[in-house]
Design an enzyme around this catalytic site. Sequence first.
Site, mmCIF file in Angstrom:
data_model
loop_
_atom_site.group_PDB
_atom_site.id
_atom_site.type_symbol
_atom_site.label_atom_id
_atom_site.label_comp_id
_atom_site.label_asym_id
_atom_site.label_seq_id
_atom_site.Cartn_x
_atom_site.Cartn_y
_atom_site.Cartn_z
ATOM 1 N N GLN A 270 0.836 -1.196 0.000
ATOM 2 C CA GLN A 270 0.000 0.000 0.000
ATOM 3 C C GLN A 270 0.877 1.254 0.000
ATOM 4 O O GLN A 270 1.915 1.286 0.659
ATOM 5 C CB GLN A 270 -0.907 0.015 1.225
ATOM 6 N N PHE A 298 -6.551 -12.942 -2.242
ATOM 7 C CA PHE A 298 -5.781 -11.786 -2.732
ATOM 8 C C PHE A 298 -4.890 -11.256 -1.604
ATOM 9 O O PHE A 298 -4.893 -10.065 -1.289
ATOM 10 C CB PHE A 298 -6.716 -10.686 -3.251
ATOM 11 N N ASN A 303 0.178 -8.466 3.935
ATOM 12 C CA ASN A 303 -0.039 -7.163 4.554
ATOM 13 C C ASN A 303 -1.042 -7.244 5.705
ATOM 14 O O ASN A 303 -0.847 -6.642 6.759
ATOM 15 C CB ASN A 303 -0.526 -6.188 3.480
ATOM 16 N N GLU A 319 -2.677 -16.286 -2.749
ATOM 17 C CA GLU A 319 -2.109 -15.209 -3.572
ATOM 18 C C GLU A 319 -1.517 -15.815 -4.838
ATOM 19 O O GLU A 319 -0.783 -16.798 -4.775
ATOM 20 C CB GLU A 319 -1.035 -14.452 -2.793
ATOM 21 N N ASP A 366 -9.344 -8.866 -0.337
ATOM 22 C CA ASP A 366 -8.887 -7.535 -0.740
ATOM 23 C C ASP A 366 -8.604 -7.582 -2.240
ATOM 24 O O ASP A 366 -7.451 -7.605 -2.675
ATOM 25 C CB ASP A 366 -7.621 -7.165 0.047
ATOM 26 N N CYS A 392 -10.979 -1.134 -3.143
ATOM 27 C CA CYS A 392 -10.405 0.130 -3.637
ATOM 28 C C CYS A 392 -11.307 0.748 -4.702
ATOM 29 O O CYS A 392 -10.920 1.710 -5.357
ATOM 30 C CB CYS A 392 -9.001 -0.099 -4.188
#
Length: 435
Positions: A270, A298, A303, A319, A366, A392
């Site tokens: 990020q 994801f 993170n 991932e 995410d 997002c």
Amino acid sequence: MERPMKVTIEKLIYGGWGLGRYEEKVVLIPGVMPSEVVEIEVQKDLKDYMIAKPLRIIKASPQRIEPKCPHFLQCGGCDYQHIPYELQLSYKEEIFKEELKRIGKIDEKAIKPILPSALSFGWRIKLDLAIEIKESLHIGFYRRNTREVVPISTCPIAHPLAEELMLSFKEALERHLVLAPSIRHLEICVSPDEGKGFLIIYSLIHHKEDHMRKLAEELINGSHNLKDILLKTRALVFPYSLTGLGRTQSALRLIYEDLEFLLYPGVFIQSNLVQNKNLISILQERLKGENGEVLELFAGMGNLSLPLARFFSSWTAVEKNRLAVKNGNYNAQKNGIKLTFINDEAIRILENWNKEGKKCDLLLLDPPRQGALEELKQAISLNPKRIVYISCNPSTLARDLRFLIDNGYTLEESIPLDFFPQTFHIESVSFLKRS
């Protein structure tokens, strides 16, 4: 002589646009504010709307301010520098509510106030810069909705160290101009925790590698804040160090509470680290006391997994990027965190879990901007008690929340977070429970 086209701005909408009307047709214009009267030039006249650029602000909003950046509205990096930060937050909150209500029929009562960023400038730890040679060397960002590079001399939203490395690279490349035609773009990433950064040069061709290495050595020797310079070409899956360092040596050190992570070059992180820590704190607070089986989709380099997994009995992080999984596994071992990383597509893992009859207590995801509708169609068969959706993109979030609500989930709350001050982008976290 054609009369000038004038429009009155009704409101701001998602995408950084002001919305007005000319002869009843919708016009979208950047760099404006509600109630302003603007003289425009139409750039695209489409079936349902027009896109225009502002030529002159005839009647300015009393709240309009002078942008901090001399490149504002030339480069496509920022949308709102002409708006005071507190007012940006208000507009973003309204836009977020409108998107969720319009697309997802979401009740406004579930939407919480937007969480401000501690920094409205100097927050961006990552820069992705375009490079081209015209009459001179251009390093900068693309002009809005084009592939034209706008050269920049400063970037106020960039972390000061990222801006410093950008200028150092430009000065060095000016001395090695023969390399410029082979470079597509440059990625800069810095760690405020470590006070260092790395550069990744994305190159079209390989034959100037020795010269690239000289450029890298010159830059490394000239800056104590530069950890490494790496090269990425189409022939390479991942970037490699021009100075011969291994991945963990090139990586940046990041700190969260009592945990220390490494970020490998080429792995997503990020851009606003302070706000990222706020997101993790929200998750820790809202999920306090939860336990059981967690499936995260994801996951990136962990993170969210790494600071949260230690509080759960079982955590599986999925991932597709192989380097991110390697990075996540390294950090898990380094910090003594038990979790399972799986290097695969989210949809494939969901299909496999359904075939095997597996369940999960918490689904955390995410996804990228396109959302995760196909994944969620598979995921609801796992019957998670709770779903946490980080987004997002309010538009695809609204669509996906509507699907979950229609399939037996209740939206407890949706919290917008301002990860990207001065831009139209809105990050958010939504909490759902099985009805």
